[in-house]
Design a protein around this motif. Sequence first.
Motif: not given
Length: 333
Positions: A34, A37, A39-41, A55-57, A167, A332
């Motif tokens: 994580c 990155y 962001a995290v989802f 999604l960039e996450s 996240g 999101v």
Amino acid sequence: MDLVSLNTLGLRSCAKAMTRYRTASQLPELSDICRGYPAVFVLGGGSNVVLESLLESLVIKVESTGVGVHSETDAEIIVEAHAGESWHAFVSGCVDRGWNGLENLALIPGTVGAAPVQNIGAYGVELDQRFHSLVAWDMHEARMVDMDAADCRFSYRNSFFKQAAPGRWLILKVRFQLPKQWHPSLDYPDLRRHPALQRAASSVTPRQVFDAVCEIRRQKLPDPAVLGNAGSFFKNPIVTLAQYESIKATAPEMVAYPQDGGLYKLAAGWLIDRAGWKGRRVGAVGVHERQALVLVNYGGATAHDIKRLAESIRADVMNRFGVLLEQEPVPVS
């Protein structure tokens, strides 16, 4: 990674990166991944989200399973379920085993891990009324944390997790406190009027309540496998006495429920229906013909389509009633 099949709205969406969580042995590595990155989802059943087209996450798909008894006394049983379990399958299994108290929450889509995030509720029962505790992984500090109800800061369709940094927290297991001396919760009007429950009267069983809730939900709500949707799209707004009386003066039939502190909870579906949106279609999306709270994807829709429809409804309800509708599903990107 194509996410169309992983969100119940069926929105066209792709993730740049996705990993799957199944066992606790993965957790330290997950924290390391994580950090690479922006962001995290955390994705459960995809039933309460509006996914952007790209999604960039980093998406963490939760797929851990397992259900068992955490502890037990003469008065209650504490049932523990892993976060990746289907919520409805978990509730159904509890009824089968005689672990009663969750039957009013039957047929809600999503996973066990997502349930406390939203503090789900239906037909007169809220999750926090049955909640005991949960175990979560802190992605930032790479440690496991036990959290009780006070830690989770539950409120109406809200919790600590909805306010925390996206996240950061991965819910691993959730525990529910279920009484051995069961009493049905039948205050909700649809349940009071249900023929099978009326016939059973004082001898009503948890299975009968479960079946009645499933029947009612199926009559009112579309199956996401047939028509993409995220369930109730707007929260029921809570207004002041002055607002309530103002609307009631022009619409005596308005649906409202008294709350603590002299406030009133209005039925968002009634407001949307009264504004004329029920059954309306706008391109690939629309408002369901039987339930005005449900926005649906007729095929090929994106987050932009849903957001545009939702904003039109919000603006119309505000203009007509002076009430601001708040979206339930999480956006999101």
